[in-house]
Design a protein around this motif. Structure first.
Motif, PDB file in Angstrom:
ATOM      1  N   PRO A 136      26.622  25.760  40.906  1.00  0.00           N
ATOM      2  CA  PRO A 136      26.744  26.861  41.865  1.00  0.00           C
ATOM      3  C   PRO A 136      28.071  26.772  42.625  1.00  0.00           C
ATOM      4  CG  PRO A 136      25.218  25.210  42.688  1.00  0.00           C
ATOM      5  CD  PRO A 136      25.577  24.804  41.291  1.00  0.00           C
ATOM      6  N   ALA A 137      28.820  27.855  42.596  1.00  0.00           N
ATOM      7  CA  ALA A 137      30.124  27.900  43.275  1.00  0.00           C
ATOM      8  C   ALA A 137      30.065  28.987  44.341  1.00  0.00           C
ATOM      9  CB  ALA A 137      31.251  28.178  42.276  1.00  0.00           C
ATOM     10  N   VAL A 138      29.765  28.596  45.549  1.00  0.00           N
ATOM     11  CA  VAL A 138      29.537  29.571  46.617  1.00  0.00           C
ATOM     12  C   VAL A 138      30.850  30.029  47.235  1.00  0.00           C
ATOM     13  CG1 VAL A 138      28.398  29.965  48.831  1.00  0.00           C
ATOM     14  CG2 VAL A 138      27.292  28.547  47.083  1.00  0.00           C
ATOM     15  N   ARG A 139      31.758  29.105  47.492  1.00  0.00           N
ATOM     16  CA  ARG A 139      32.983  29.430  48.212  1.00  0.00           C
ATOM     17  C   ARG A 139      34.213  29.139  47.370  1.00  0.00           C
ATOM     18  NH1 ARG A 139      32.931  30.580  53.347  1.00  0.00           N
ATOM     19  NH2 ARG A 139      35.076  29.882  53.576  1.00  0.00           N
ATOM     20  N   ARG A 140      35.280  29.883  47.694  1.00  0.00           N
ATOM     21  CA  ARG A 140      36.564  29.649  47.038  1.00  0.00           C
ATOM     22  C   ARG A 140      37.082  28.253  47.378  1.00  0.00           C
ATOM     23  NH1 ARG A 140      41.515  29.059  48.743  1.00  0.00           N
ATOM     24  NH2 ARG A 140      40.748  29.358  50.864  1.00  0.00           N
ATOM     25  N   GLY A 141      37.773  27.663  46.429  1.00  0.00           N
ATOM     26  CA  GLY A 141      38.363  26.354  46.660  1.00  0.00           C
ATOM     27  C   GLY A 141      38.303  25.499  45.412  1.00  0.00           C
TER      28      GLY A 141
ATOM     29  N   GLU B 256      36.914  18.641  38.278  1.00  0.00           N
ATOM     30  CA  GLU B 256      37.205  19.627  39.314  1.00  0.00           C
ATOM     31  C   GLU B 256      36.969  21.030  38.774  1.00  0.00           C
ATOM     32  OE1 GLU B 256      41.154  19.053  40.766  1.00  0.00           O
ATOM     33  OE2 GLU B 256      40.529  17.543  42.245  1.00  0.00           O
ATOM     34  N   LEU B 257      36.247  21.807  39.558  1.00  0.00           N
ATOM     35  CA  LEU B 257      36.000  23.209  39.235  1.00  0.00           C
ATOM     36  C   LEU B 257      36.811  24.078  40.184  1.00  0.00           C
ATOM     37  CD1 LEU B 257      34.358  25.314  37.605  1.00  0.00           C
ATOM     38  CD2 LEU B 257      32.635  25.220  39.429  1.00  0.00           C
ATOM     39  N   LEU B 258      37.693  24.897  39.634  1.00  0.00           N
ATOM     40  CA  LEU B 258      38.509  25.807  40.434  1.00  0.00           C
ATOM     41  C   LEU B 258      37.717  27.092  40.692  1.00  0.00           C
ATOM     42  CD1 LEU B 258      41.985  25.360  38.699  1.00  0.00           C
ATOM     43  CD2 LEU B 258      41.014  24.111  40.624  1.00  0.00           C
ATOM     44  N   VAL B 259      37.437  27.341  41.958  1.00  0.00           N
ATOM     45  CA  VAL B 259      36.649  28.520  42.341  1.00  0.00           C
ATOM     46  C   VAL B 259      37.617  29.564  42.889  1.00  0.00           C
ATOM     47  CG1 VAL B 259      34.703  29.377  43.681  1.00  0.00           C
ATOM     48  CG2 VAL B 259      34.732  26.992  42.902  1.00  0.00           C
ATOM     49  N   ARG B 260      37.811  30.632  42.132  1.00  0.00           N
ATOM     50  CA  ARG B 260      38.753  31.685  42.511  1.00  0.00           C
ATOM     51  C   ARG B 260      38.122  32.665  43.492  1.00  0.00           C
ATOM     52  NH1 ARG B 260      40.608  33.120  36.299  1.00  0.00           N
ATOM     53  NH2 ARG B 260      41.925  31.283  35.929  1.00  0.00           N
ATOM     54  N   PRO B 261      38.946  33.434  44.199  1.00  0.00           N
ATOM     55  CA  PRO B 261      38.384  34.445  45.111  1.00  0.00           C
ATOM     56  C   PRO B 261      37.659  35.543  44.337  1.00  0.00           C
ATOM     57  CG  PRO B 261      40.718  34.024  45.570  1.00  0.00           C
ATOM     58  CD  PRO B 261      40.414  33.375  44.266  1.00  0.00           C
ATOM     59  N   ARG B 262      36.755  36.216  45.020  1.00  0.00           N
ATOM     60  CA  ARG B 262      36.102  37.385  44.427  1.00  0.00           C
ATOM     61  C   ARG B 262      37.131  38.487  44.195  1.00  0.00           C
ATOM     62  NH1 ARG B 262      32.451  40.468  46.597  1.00  0.00           N
ATOM     63  NH2 ARG B 262      33.074  40.110  48.759  1.00  0.00           N
ATOM     64  N   MET B 263      36.881  39.320  43.197  1.00  0.00           N
ATOM     65  CA  MET B 263      37.825  40.375  42.840  1.00  0.00           C
ATOM     66  C   MET B 263      37.089  41.659  42.529  1.00  0.00           C
ATOM     67  SD  MET B 263      40.299  38.146  40.333  1.00  0.00           S
ATOM     68  CE  MET B 263      39.019  36.986  39.883  1.00  0.00           C
ATOM     69  N   VAL B 264      37.789  42.778  42.699  1.00  0.00           N
ATOM     70  CA  VAL B 264      37.298  44.081  42.270  1.00  0.00           C
ATOM     71  C   VAL B 264      38.392  44.740  41.445  1.00  0.00           C
ATOM     72  CG1 VAL B 264      35.713  44.422  44.205  1.00  0.00           C
ATOM     73  CG2 VAL B 264      38.101  45.163  44.411  1.00  0.00           C
ATOM     74  N   SER B 265      38.007  45.732  40.687  1.00  0.00           N
ATOM     75  CA  SER B 265      38.956  46.440  39.840  1.00  0.00           C
ATOM     76  C   SER B 265      39.609  47.579  40.617  1.00  0.00           C
ATOM     77  CB  SER B 265      38.252  46.987  38.601  1.00  0.00           C
ATOM     78  OG  SER B 265      39.136  47.753  37.809  1.00  0.00           O
ATOM     79  N   VAL B 266      40.936  47.646  40.571  1.00  0.00           N
ATOM     80  CA  VAL B 266      41.688  48.744  41.188  1.00  0.00           C
ATOM     81  C   VAL B 266      42.433  49.488  40.096  1.00  0.00           C
ATOM     82  CG1 VAL B 266      41.885  47.588  43.418  1.00  0.00           C
ATOM     83  CG2 VAL B 266      43.634  47.206  41.692  1.00  0.00           C
ATOM     84  N   GLU B 267      42.661  50.780  40.327  1.00  0.00           N
ATOM     85  CA  GLU B 267      43.216  51.629  39.276  1.00  0.00           C
ATOM     86  C   GLU B 267      44.727  51.533  39.159  1.00  0.00           C
ATOM     87  OE1 GLU B 267      41.887  55.586  39.757  1.00  0.00           O
ATOM     88  OE2 GLU B 267      39.768  55.130  39.404  1.00  0.00           O
TER      89      GLU B 267
END
Length: 401
Positions: free
Chosen positions: A138-143, A172-183
Motif C-alpha cells: 500500500p502506497a498512501v503518500r508520495r515519497g 525502495e518503492l518510488l511513490v509518484r504524485p497523483r495525476m489527471v489527464s489534461v488536454e
C-alpha cells in the motif's frame, strides 16, 4: 544511559513470557538457596540457567534461508498499490512449514509509532526448492517508501527468545504524485516530431535554406552536385536549424510560498499532470524543483518528484538554473503555492528569452477558482487536482479569445 534503556527494552522484547518465567524462577531459586541453604532450590537455579544458556546458543545460530525481495515496477502512484515479489529458498536440512513472512514499510521512519507491515504466508519450504510469492504494497503518500527487509519471526526450540530474522535486503518503492489527464497546455503547443524551423542557419538539419559556395572543411555529403556541375564550382546546401518544443517545468519549493505542506503536494500533482501531457505531446522536457534538476524522459522526471521536499528555496534562482539547464526552452511552466509573491514573476520570465511561452499555476485549496477575477492573466488557480483539466481548458480558451 539512553543506550542502556534502549538495550534493556530490546532484550525484554526479545524474551518471550516463557523465557521471562524461567529466568525469574532461576533468580528466585538462587536467592532462596543462598539465604536458606536449600540444595533443591540451588538445583532448580542451575537447571534454569542451563536451559536459558542452551536456548541462547540455539537462538544465536544463523538463519539458513536465502531470499530476494523485488518490486515490479519500482514505482507506483500515491493512493494506489505497488507490486512486489518475494523469492525464498530454504537451505536447511529440514522443511519450514508455512512460515509467516513479515515485510515492514518505512520501519526506520516510523519506529516510534510502529511501522506498517505486510504479511505473506508461504507454503511448505523444502530444502533447495525456491518458492515465489506475489504481494501488494500500500502506497498512501508520495515519497520514497522503504520496503523490507523481508523476514520471519524466529524462536529457539524452547520458545524462550524471539526476534525478527531478516531474510532479504530492503528495496525502495518510488511513490509518484497523483495525476489527471489534461488536454493541452495552450496555443502553439503542437506535436512536432521534426521540430519547427528557426532563424538560425545550420549545415546539417531538415529544413533547406539556400546554396552557398564550398569552403574548405565543409562536409562533402552536403555538396549539391547538379548546381556545382552547372556553375563549374562546388556548392553546398545550407539549412534552417530546427527547434523542437522544449517545455521547462519549474516547481517552487520555497516553504514560504505555501500556506500548508499539503498545498505543496497539490503543486506536485499539478506538475506531474503537466509532465504527462508534455510526454504525450512528445516535447523535450526539463524539471527544476530545488535540488531535483534534470532533463530527459518523463519517467525520470516523475521519479524525481518522489524526492522533492519543501526548503528555503528561491524561485528566481531556480528560474535562472532552469534557463541554464534548458537554453533552447520554448515553454516555461511555473507551479507555486497560494502565498506566491507575484512580484517575482517578471524576474522569472526575464531569465528566459522573450519568445518563451509562459504558463503558471497556483495551488490553493482554499481558493474559489469560479469567483469573478479569480483567474488572472498569468496564473491558473487550482483548488483541487480533479478540477485541473477544466480550469486549464477555460484558461486556454480565454487566451485564444
Amino acid at each position: 544511559m539512553p543506550d542502556l534503556r534502549r538495550a534493556a527494552r530490546l532484550a525484554l522484547a526479545a524474551t518471550t513470557p516463557a523465557g521471562r518465567s524461567v529466568i525469574a524462577l532461576g533468580v528466585v531459586s538462587t536467592v532462596v538457596a543462598g539465604q536458606a541453604g536449600y540444595e533443591e532450590f540451588r538445583l532448580i537455579a542451575i537447571m534454569c540457567g542451563l536451559l536459558v544458556l542452551v536456548a541462547l546458543l540455539l537462538f544465536a545460530l544463523p538463519t539458513r534461508v536465502r531470499a530476494r525481495l523485488e518490486l515490479r515496477p519500482a514505482h507506483t502512484t500515491a493512493g494506489e498499490t505497488g507490486a512486489g515479489e518475494l523469492r525464498v529458498t530454504n537451505l536447511r536440512l529440514t522443511p519450514l512449514y508455512h512460515p509467516l513472512v513479515t515485510i515492514p514499510l518505512d520501519a526506520d521512519r516510523d519506529e516510534r509509532r510502529g511501522a506498517q507491515r505486510v504479511h505473506v504466508r508461504l507454503p511448505v519450504l523444502r530444502r533447495n526448492q525456491p518458492v515465489t510469492e506475489q504481494f501488494e504494497v500500500p502506497a498512501v503518500r508520495r515519497g520514497v517508501l522503504r520496503v523490507g527487509p523481508a523476514g520471519a519471526r524466529r524462536t529457539d526450540p524452547l520458545g524462550f527468545f524471539q526476534r525478527h530474522a531478516a531474510w532479504s535486503d530492503p528495496a525502495e518503492l518510488l511513490v509518484r504524485p497523483r495525476m489527471v489527464s489534461v488536454e493541452g497546455l495552450g496555443p502553439g503547443s503542437v506535436k512536432d516530431l521534426e521540430g519547427t524551423p528557426s532563424d538560425q542557419v545550420s549545415m546539417s538539419d531538415l529544413a533547406f535554406h539556400a546554396l552557398r559556395e564550398y569552403v574548405r572543411g565543409d562536409d562533402l555529403r552536403h555538396v549539391h552536385w547538379r548546381s556545382s556541375a552547372r556553375a563549374g564550382r562546388l556548392y553546398v546546401r545550407q539549412y534552417h536549424d530546427t527547434r523542437r518544443t522544449h517545455a521547462v517545468v519549474l516547481v517552487d519549493d520555497t516553504r514560504s510560498a505555501y500556506a500548508d505542506p499539503e498545498d505543496f503536494e497539490l503543486a506536485l500533482q499539478i506538475a506531474a499532470s503537466v509532465v504527462m501531457r508534455v510526454a504525450l505531446d512528445e516535447f523535450d522536457l526539463s524539471l527544476v524543483c530545488g535540488p531535483q534538476q534534470l532533463s530527459g524522459a518523463a519517467q525520470h522526471v516523475l521519479d524525481a518528484f518522489c524526492f522533492s521536499e519543501l526548503a528555503a528555496g528561491d524561485l528566481v534562482v531556480s528560474a535562472r538554473t532552469a534557463a541554464h539547464l534548458a537554453p533552447d526552452a520554448s515553454q516555461l511552466i511555473v507551479v507555486s503555492g497560494s502565498r506566491l509573491d507575484t512580484d517575482l514573476l517578471p524576474a522569472v520570465r526575464d531569465a528566459f528569452p522573450d519568445d518563451v511561452r509562459f504558463l503558471g499555476f497556483r495551488a490553493d485549496p482554499d481558493a474559489d477558482p469560479d469567483a469573478p477575477g479569480a483567474q488572472g492573466p498569468q496564473l491558473v488557480t487550482v483548488d483541487a487536482l480533479e478540477r485541473l483539466p477544466g480550469l486549464l481548458a477555460s484558461h486556454v480558451r480565454g487566451i485564444v479569445l
